[in-house]
Design an enzyme around this catalytic site. Sequence first.
Site, short mmCIF file in Angstrom:
data_model
loop_
_atom_site.label_atom_id
_atom_site.label_comp_id
_atom_site.label_asym_id
_atom_site.label_seq_id
_atom_site.Cartn_x
_atom_site.Cartn_y
_atom_site.Cartn_z
N GLU A 162 -18.01 -6.78 -45.35
CA GLU A 162 -19.05 -7.44 -44.56
C GLU A 162 -20.23 -7.78 -45.47
O GLU A 162 -20.70 -6.93 -46.20
CB GLU A 162 -19.48 -6.50 -43.43
CG GLU A 162 -20.39 -7.14 -42.43
CD GLU A 162 -19.92 -8.51 -42.01
OE1 GLU A 162 -18.86 -8.61 -41.38
OE2 GLU A 162 -20.58 -9.51 -42.35
N PHE A 163 -20.70 -9.01 -45.38
CA PHE A 163 -21.82 -9.42 -46.23
C PHE A 163 -23.13 -9.56 -45.46
O PHE A 163 -24.12 -10.05 -46.00
CB PHE A 163 -21.49 -10.75 -46.92
CG PHE A 163 -20.34 -10.63 -47.90
CD1 PHE A 163 -20.52 -10.03 -49.13
CD2 PHE A 163 -19.08 -11.10 -47.57
CE1 PHE A 163 -19.47 -9.90 -50.03
CE2 PHE A 163 -18.02 -10.98 -48.46
CZ PHE A 163 -18.21 -10.38 -49.70
N LYS A 217 -17.06 -7.32 -53.08
CA LYS A 217 -18.17 -6.77 -52.29
C LYS A 217 -19.14 -5.99 -53.19
O LYS A 217 -20.35 -6.18 -53.15
CB LYS A 217 -17.60 -5.87 -51.19
CG LYS A 217 -18.62 -5.05 -50.45
CD LYS A 217 -19.55 -5.89 -49.60
CE LYS A 217 -20.71 -5.05 -49.12
NZ LYS A 217 -21.31 -5.41 -47.90
N LYS A 264 -38.13 -12.13 -54.88
CA LYS A 264 -39.42 -11.65 -54.40
C LYS A 264 -39.68 -10.27 -55.02
O LYS A 264 -38.97 -9.30 -54.73
CB LYS A 264 -39.38 -11.57 -52.87
CG LYS A 264 -40.67 -11.17 -52.23
CD LYS A 264 -41.67 -12.31 -52.22
CE LYS A 264 -43.04 -11.81 -51.73
NZ LYS A 264 -44.13 -12.68 -52.18
N CYS A 273 -26.97 0.01 -49.11
CA CYS A 273 -25.89 -0.54 -49.95
C CYS A 273 -26.18 -0.65 -51.44
O CYS A 273 -25.36 -0.24 -52.25
CB CYS A 273 -25.51 -1.92 -49.43
SG CYS A 273 -24.60 -1.83 -47.91
C1 UDX Z 1 -21.66 0.49 -43.26
C2 UDX Z 1 -20.38 0.52 -44.07
O1 UDX Z 1 -19.35 0.97 -43.32
C3 UDX Z 1 -20.63 1.17 -45.36
O2 UDX Z 1 -19.51 1.32 -46.12
C4 UDX Z 1 -21.56 0.24 -46.01
O3 UDX Z 1 -21.70 0.50 -47.35
C5 UDX Z 1 -22.87 0.35 -45.29
O4 UDX Z 1 -22.68 -0.08 -44.01
P1 UDX Z 1 -23.06 1.57 -41.53
O5 UDX Z 1 -22.47 0.86 -40.38
O6 UDX Z 1 -24.38 1.11 -42.02
O7 UDX Z 1 -22.03 1.62 -42.72
O8 UDX Z 1 -23.08 3.13 -41.35
P2 UDX Z 1 -23.60 3.97 -40.14
O9 UDX Z 1 -24.67 3.24 -39.42
O10 UDX Z 1 -23.84 5.32 -40.70
O11 UDX Z 1 -22.34 4.02 -39.16
C6 UDX Z 1 -21.15 4.68 -39.40
C7 UDX Z 1 -20.66 5.32 -38.11
O12 UDX Z 1 -19.36 5.85 -38.31
C8 UDX Z 1 -21.54 6.47 -37.60
O13 UDX Z 1 -22.00 6.19 -36.30
C9 UDX Z 1 -20.59 7.68 -37.63
O14 UDX Z 1 -20.81 8.58 -36.57
C10 UDX Z 1 -19.25 7.02 -37.53
N1 UDX Z 1 -18.12 7.85 -38.02
C11 UDX Z 1 -18.18 8.42 -39.25
C12 UDX Z 1 -17.00 8.04 -37.22
O15 UDX Z 1 -16.94 7.56 -36.10
N2 UDX Z 1 -15.95 8.77 -37.72
C13 UDX Z 1 -15.98 9.37 -38.93
O16 UDX Z 1 -15.02 10.03 -39.33
C14 UDX Z 1 -17.13 9.18 -39.72
C1 UDX Z 2 -27.48 -6.16 -48.62
C2 UDX Z 2 -26.77 -7.49 -48.92
O1 UDX Z 2 -27.73 -8.54 -48.91
C3 UDX Z 2 -25.68 -7.75 -47.89
O2 UDX Z 2 -24.96 -8.92 -48.23
C4 UDX Z 2 -24.74 -6.56 -47.85
O3 UDX Z 2 -23.76 -6.74 -46.86
C5 UDX Z 2 -25.50 -5.28 -47.60
O4 UDX Z 2 -26.53 -5.11 -48.57
P1 UDX Z 2 -29.34 -5.37 -46.90
O5 UDX Z 2 -29.39 -4.13 -47.72
O6 UDX Z 2 -29.21 -5.26 -45.43
O7 UDX Z 2 -28.14 -6.30 -47.37
O8 UDX Z 2 -30.67 -6.20 -47.18
P2 UDX Z 2 -31.18 -7.21 -48.31
O9 UDX Z 2 -31.82 -8.34 -47.63
O10 UDX Z 2 -30.14 -7.53 -49.29
O11 UDX Z 2 -32.35 -6.37 -49.01
C6 UDX Z 2 -32.11 -5.21 -49.78
C7 UDX Z 2 -33.40 -4.70 -50.36
O12 UDX Z 2 -33.88 -5.57 -51.39
C8 UDX Z 2 -34.55 -4.57 -49.36
O13 UDX Z 2 -35.26 -3.39 -49.59
C9 UDX Z 2 -35.39 -5.79 -49.67
O14 UDX Z 2 -36.73 -5.62 -49.29
C10 UDX Z 2 -35.23 -5.90 -51.16
N1 UDX Z 2 -35.48 -7.26 -51.68
C11 UDX Z 2 -34.66 -8.28 -51.33
C12 UDX Z 2 -36.55 -7.49 -52.54
O15 UDX Z 2 -37.31 -6.57 -52.88
N2 UDX Z 2 -36.75 -8.75 -53.02
C13 UDX Z 2 -35.95 -9.80 -52.68
O16 UDX Z 2 -36.19 -10.92 -53.17
C14 UDX Z 2 -34.87 -9.55 -51.80
#
Ligand code: UDX
Ligand code: UDX
Length: 459
Positions: A162-163, A217, A264, A273
């Site tokens: 997922e991006f 990814k 920025k 991530c």
């Molecule tokens: C996601 C991706 O899956 C991760 O790999 C990526 O790098 C970041 O984003 P995210 O959805 O942000 O993770 O994580 P989180 O909000 O912590 O949700 C994961 C959920 O999975 C939690 O609600 C947790 O309770 C659940 N979980 C975990 C299960 O249901 N079963 C398990 O065995 C472990």
């Molecule tokens: C990132 C990737 O963008 C997304 O594709 C992937 O699926 C998950 O990880 P996310 O972490 O949700 O997404 O946010 P992102 O907008 O990428 O920002 C990451 C961090 O970088 C934030 O703390 C943001 O404030 C910072 N950032 C981003 C900067 O400081 N400067 C910039 O120009 C852009």
Amino acid sequence: MKVEKICCIGAGYVGGPTMAVIAQKNPGIKVTIVDINAERIAAWNNSDLSKLPVYEPGLAEIVKETRGKNLFFSTEIDKAIDEAEMIFISVNTPTKTYGKGKGQAADLKYIELCSRNIAKVATTDKIVVEKSTLPVRTAEAVKSILDNTGNGINFHILSNPEFLAEGTAIEDLLSPDRVLIGGESQEAIESLASVYSSWVPQDQILRTNLWSSELSKLTANAFLAQRVSSINSISELCEHTEANVDEVAKAIGMDSRIGSKFLKASVGFGGSCFQKDILNLVYIARSYNLNEVADYWEQVIIMNDHQKRRFSDNLIKTLYNTVSGKKISMLGWAFKKDTNDTRESAAIYVADHLLNEQAQVSVYDPKVPKQKVYSDLNYLNTRSEEENENNVTVSETPYESLKNAHAVAIMTEWDEFKDYDWKKIYNEMKKPAFVFDGRNILDKSKMNEIGFEYYSIGQ
Ligand code: UDX
Ligand code: UDX
């Protein structure tokens, strides 16, 4: 294989919004999101849509439209697995905190648990989709577990990273730059492609082999983070040369080969991530003895840590080398605007540093609840929970947080911070009133005119 029922394990920041959009765009498919966390599932089922566990602009509307029709949130994991033809694994894969690879490798414990559970309960053929970000070649482990412990049925593994970025998740899901599907079975790939093709044009659905998909990814996140660290490194140089980092970013960004996004300068990147994925890349590179490759990417993290540290050092130095007993108001705790997510937020590390210097920290964030601020600080284990409670306050309003503060540190670029009555704030702060803008969102000349001593990044 025609897909009529989808199960998603993990109702988090990725699973929740992604499945909501898949359900909205495919009214004929029943989508069930399951999670071991009953509280989280209850929150997703809350009739008050402002209480959903994930805040994303536009998400509540889609949940309202689909929940109870073809989108369901449940704790009945086994039932949902067994009835679905396609199962997404969207559980968290945090950095390991123990054993081999501690502090770098991804902890795949939950992925393995999910795979074993799928193998145990599935009685019909399944397509298993890796949605979580995983180290390259994880699919091999998942396949081995499924094939060796399953009930003799066929499993096809796909990688579909997922991006989406938080804060713009719904927008990103509705019009993605691309959807990436990696796999070995052409038939399975096309089954998943047909789910996305309800709203994504065919030429934006990329089909690759499993390993390219998994590695893409990690690479995408590493490149994005690298841009932030690159511009942040230049911001420090700007502070010594009277160049202005925002002007430099604009000038280089107009070169179409460089592009204007992700330039920025800031107090440092956060989020679940970037750091995790780069550490993971570094770990994998080292495991193949590719030390130059590992060192190259590790520098992105080193630069980011330096930027966070530099911000708080600069604040302390400017406040006459001591913040002991001084009230420092921190505006923003989330790792970026428009999200309630605080994972790896720069604010946590800056606050921790200021607390080590005995500051009185006062936090205001429009979306982050009080308890989250304390649990983020407690998680670092730097001091006792009691000390954190005594030295940190979380305010209900910004003005309460800013009253009598010696300095303001802007940590998140929430739009509302720009519209505050800064004249009123100035009048209620201690003098000289300092502003440290970690996001460069305020106008320096206007702030100076009001009377603030204003410091920003790279200017
Ligand atoms: C996601 C991706 O899956 C991760 O790999 C990526 O790098 C970041 O984003 P995210 O959805 O942000 O993770 O994580 P989180 O909000 O912590 O949700 C994961 C959920 O999975 C939690 O609600 C947790 O309770 C659940 N979980 C975990 C299960 O249901 N079963 C398990 O065995 C472990
Ligand atoms: C990132 C990737 O963008 C997304 O594709 C992937 O699926 C998950 O990880 P996310 O972490 O949700 O997404 O946010 P992102 O907008 O990428 O920002 C990451 C961090 O970088 C934030 O703390 C943001 O404030 C910072 N950032 C981003 C900067 O400081 N400067 C910039 O120009 C852009």
